[in-house]
Write a protein that holds these residues in place. Sequence first.
Motif, mmCIF file in Angstrom:
data_model
loop_
_atom_site.group_PDB
_atom_site.id
_atom_site.type_symbol
_atom_site.label_atom_id
_atom_site.label_comp_id
_atom_site.label_asym_id
_atom_site.label_seq_id
_atom_site.Cartn_x
_atom_site.Cartn_y
_atom_site.Cartn_z
ATOM 1 N N GLN A 110 45.339 57.099 24.694
ATOM 2 C CA GLN A 110 45.763 57.522 23.220
ATOM 3 C C GLN A 110 45.243 56.286 22.485
ATOM 4 O O GLN A 110 44.876 55.128 22.809
ATOM 5 C CB GLN A 110 47.373 57.232 23.226
ATOM 6 C CG GLN A 110 48.078 58.508 23.888
ATOM 7 C CD GLN A 110 49.544 58.161 23.962
ATOM 8 O OE1 GLN A 110 49.907 57.034 24.281
ATOM 9 N NE2 GLN A 110 50.144 59.318 23.620
ATOM 10 N N TRP A 111 45.070 56.449 21.143
ATOM 11 C CA TRP A 111 44.602 55.710 20.043
ATOM 12 C C TRP A 111 45.562 55.534 19.148
ATOM 13 O O TRP A 111 46.081 56.307 18.525
ATOM 14 C CB TRP A 111 43.105 56.117 19.816
ATOM 15 C CG TRP A 111 42.166 56.019 20.643
ATOM 16 C CD1 TRP A 111 41.204 54.877 20.632
ATOM 17 C CD2 TRP A 111 41.454 56.861 21.648
ATOM 18 N NE1 TRP A 111 40.290 55.224 21.756
ATOM 19 C CE2 TRP A 111 40.548 56.335 22.202
ATOM 20 C CE3 TRP A 111 41.956 58.312 21.939
ATOM 21 C CZ2 TRP A 111 39.740 57.092 23.357
ATOM 22 C CZ3 TRP A 111 41.371 58.858 23.079
ATOM 23 C CH2 TRP A 111 40.131 58.142 23.587
ATOM 24 N N ILE A 112 45.727 54.358 18.510
ATOM 25 C CA ILE A 112 46.412 54.082 17.281
ATOM 26 C C ILE A 112 45.533 53.054 16.348
ATOM 27 O O ILE A 112 45.023 52.233 16.822
ATOM 28 C CB ILE A 112 47.433 53.313 17.701
ATOM 29 C CG1 ILE A 112 48.594 54.169 18.200
ATOM 30 C CG2 ILE A 112 48.253 52.955 16.062
ATOM 31 C CD1 ILE A 112 49.912 53.462 18.870
ATOM 32 N N ASP A 113 45.086 53.521 15.198
ATOM 33 C CA ASP A 113 44.409 52.888 14.272
ATOM 34 C C ASP A 113 45.073 52.390 13.053
ATOM 35 O O ASP A 113 46.086 53.076 12.419
ATOM 36 C CB ASP A 113 43.143 54.075 13.786
ATOM 37 C CG ASP A 113 42.265 54.442 14.774
ATOM 38 O OD1 ASP A 113 41.296 53.801 15.319
ATOM 39 O OD2 ASP A 113 42.518 55.513 15.253
ATOM 40 N N GLN A 114 44.805 51.265 12.628
ATOM 41 C CA GLN A 114 45.580 50.533 11.604
ATOM 42 C C GLN A 114 44.734 49.694 10.835
ATOM 43 O O GLN A 114 43.637 49.115 11.168
ATOM 44 C CB GLN A 114 46.751 49.360 12.159
ATOM 45 C CG GLN A 114 47.593 50.053 13.331
ATOM 46 C CD GLN A 114 48.749 49.128 13.767
ATOM 47 O OE1 GLN A 114 48.314 47.885 13.925
ATOM 48 N NE2 GLN A 114 49.597 49.500 14.283
ATOM 49 N N PRO A 115 44.877 49.691 9.492
ATOM 50 C CA PRO A 115 44.300 48.965 8.494
ATOM 51 C C PRO A 115 44.532 47.547 8.606
ATOM 52 O O PRO A 115 45.529 47.117 9.116
ATOM 53 C CB PRO A 115 44.772 49.412 7.280
ATOM 54 C CG PRO A 115 46.267 49.954 7.308
ATOM 55 C CD PRO A 115 46.084 50.361 8.779
ATOM 56 N N LEU A 116 43.212 46.708 8.485
ATOM 57 C CA LEU A 116 43.228 45.305 8.441
ATOM 58 C C LEU A 116 42.726 44.967 6.945
ATOM 59 O O LEU A 116 41.450 45.299 6.578
ATOM 60 C CB LEU A 116 42.470 44.735 9.368
ATOM 61 C CG LEU A 116 43.291 44.343 10.717
ATOM 62 C CD1 LEU A 116 42.050 43.664 11.796
ATOM 63 C CD2 LEU A 116 44.250 43.378 10.635
ATOM 64 N N ASP A 117 43.660 44.567 6.155
ATOM 65 C CA ASP A 117 43.022 44.479 4.705
ATOM 66 C C ASP A 117 43.773 43.352 3.894
ATOM 67 O O ASP A 117 43.715 43.482 2.609
ATOM 68 C CB ASP A 117 43.678 45.728 3.880
ATOM 69 C CG ASP A 117 45.015 46.028 4.303
ATOM 70 O OD1 ASP A 117 45.856 45.381 4.654
ATOM 71 O OD2 ASP A 117 45.351 47.211 3.519
ATOM 72 N N THR A 118 44.266 42.299 4.600
ATOM 73 C CA THR A 118 44.604 41.072 3.788
ATOM 74 C C THR A 118 43.720 39.826 4.076
ATOM 75 O O THR A 118 42.864 39.864 5.126
ATOM 76 C CB THR A 118 45.948 40.857 4.142
ATOM 77 O OG1 THR A 118 46.281 40.607 5.528
ATOM 78 C CG2 THR A 118 47.003 42.047 3.730
ATOM 79 N N GLY A 119 43.967 38.796 3.109
ATOM 80 C CA GLY A 119 43.005 37.537 3.400
ATOM 81 C C GLY A 119 41.820 37.852 3.599
ATOM 82 O O GLY A 119 41.210 38.497 2.887
ATOM 83 N N ASP A 120 41.078 37.346 4.743
ATOM 84 C CA ASP A 120 39.746 37.426 4.648
ATOM 85 C C ASP A 120 39.215 38.805 5.296
ATOM 86 O O ASP A 120 38.163 39.137 5.585
ATOM 87 C CB ASP A 120 38.986 36.324 5.861
ATOM 88 C CG ASP A 120 39.006 34.917 4.915
ATOM 89 O OD1 ASP A 120 39.319 34.885 3.858
ATOM 90 O OD2 ASP A 120 38.953 34.051 5.681
ATOM 91 N N PHE A 121 40.128 39.639 5.759
ATOM 92 C CA PHE A 121 39.805 41.106 5.874
ATOM 93 C C PHE A 121 39.913 41.913 4.775
ATOM 94 O O PHE A 121 39.676 43.143 5.053
ATOM 95 C CB PHE A 121 40.962 41.367 7.182
ATOM 96 C CG PHE A 121 41.003 40.644 8.468
ATOM 97 C CD1 PHE A 121 39.963 41.142 9.483
ATOM 98 C CD2 PHE A 121 41.797 39.676 8.678
ATOM 99 C CE1 PHE A 121 39.796 40.640 10.460
ATOM 100 C CE2 PHE A 121 41.677 39.040 9.965
ATOM 101 C CZ PHE A 121 40.780 39.436 10.697
ATOM 102 N N ALA A 122 40.296 41.559 3.695
ATOM 103 C CA ALA A 122 40.458 42.324 2.555
ATOM 104 C C ALA A 122 38.750 42.972 2.297
ATOM 105 O O ALA A 122 37.970 42.338 2.458
ATOM 106 C CB ALA A 122 40.691 41.428 1.302
ATOM 107 N N PRO A 123 38.839 44.247 1.724
ATOM 108 C CA PRO A 123 37.598 45.028 1.338
ATOM 109 C C PRO A 123 37.045 44.255 0.216
ATOM 110 O O PRO A 123 37.645 43.854 -0.693
ATOM 111 C CB PRO A 123 38.211 46.483 0.914
ATOM 112 C CG PRO A 123 39.577 46.350 1.444
ATOM 113 C CD PRO A 123 40.260 45.204 1.603
ATOM 114 N N LEU A 124 35.691 44.349 0.410
ATOM 115 C CA LEU A 124 34.753 43.620 -0.694
ATOM 116 C C LEU A 124 33.819 44.999 -1.315
ATOM 117 O O LEU A 124 33.350 45.488 -0.402
ATOM 118 C CB LEU A 124 33.923 42.798 -0.069
ATOM 119 C CG LEU A 124 34.853 41.528 0.534
ATOM 120 C CD1 LEU A 124 33.998 40.606 1.345
ATOM 121 C CD2 LEU A 124 35.612 40.841 -0.625
#
Length: 320
Positions: free
Chosen positions: A221-235
Amino acid sequence: MAAVAVLALTASGCVTVHGERAVVPSATKAEAARALKEFVTAFNAADKAYDPALDAGRVTGALGAVNQAGMKSRSVTYPGGNPRHVPLELTDVTYSIPKKAGWPRYFLADADPNRDRDGGPRDERWLLVFLRGGPTDVWKAGYLNAVPAAKAPKLKRDGDGHVSMLPASTEKLAQRPDGLPKSYSSYMQSGTPPVFGDGPHSSQWRDSRRRTSNLPGISTQWIDQPLDTGDFAPLAFAAQDGGALVFFTIRTYERQTAAGGVKLPVHPDVKPLLTGEVKTSLTKERVSAQAVLVPAAGGGAAAKTEILSRLAGLTTAKGA
C-alpha cells in the motif's frame, strides 16, 4: 547530494540598512558561481568518503533529506568509502537570479553534468535551486533535478538578465504552485485531479505501483502526503511562455505486508535506515522532489502540468 558556499552578500547593493524591504538581486553572479563551486567540492568529498557529515551543512529541504539518508545508508554498506567514485563536474552553467525583498532568497543554476551522455536522448541538464534563509546564513542546495536537455526550460528575464519568481499563491498559472504538493499526492492515490500529463513520473508511475501492489504473499500500500512548509515550500520561476518552472516535494510511505509464512526481503541499502524488527510488515518512507512546467492560466483542461524530473530517495524504514 549537495553543498554550497558560505557567502555574505556584498556591499554591491544586495544589502542595505533596510535590506529586508529593498527589492534587490538575491545574489551576484560571482556569489552564485562560488556557491555552485562549493556545492561540487562538498558533494565530491561526501560521495568519495560516503560520509554525510561532509555536506550536511550545505543541503536542505528535499535534496537534504535524500542526500543525508542516502549517505548514511552507504556509509554502512561501504564503510571504506565509495569504490566507484568519479568526481562530479558541472560546466556550461547558466545562473537565474531573481530580485526580491526580504528573506529567504533563492537562485537557480542550470548546468551540464559529466554524468550524462551528451548529444543523445540521455543528454541532461541539472537544475539546482539554492536557498539562503537570512543575512547570516549560508547558501544551501534544496533541489537537484536532472531534466532532458531538450526540455530545459526557458525562463523570463528582465533587461538586466534577472528572472522573476512567482508567488506560490499566484492565479496566473493553470495550477497554483502551493497546491501542487497536495494535487500530486492526490493524483498518485486516485488519479485525480487529472492535471498532470502522462509520463514516467505520473501515469506510468501509478501503473507500476498497481502492478506491484499484490505480489504472491506480499501486498503493498502507498500513502502520499504533501511536504510544503519551510525549505520544502514550492518555488516557482516565471517562464518565457507565461507558464512557470515549479519545484515541489511530497513524502511517500510504501507499506509491505506479508502473508503467513512469507518472509519480507530487506535490501542491504534499507537496513542502515531501519528501526524495529521486520516480522510481518515493512514501511519505507521516501521523499520525492519534482521539477515541473506549469502552463499559464486559461488554457483549459488540455493544459497539463508536465513533470520534467522526479528525484526520490529512501529516508527511513520501520519494521513490525
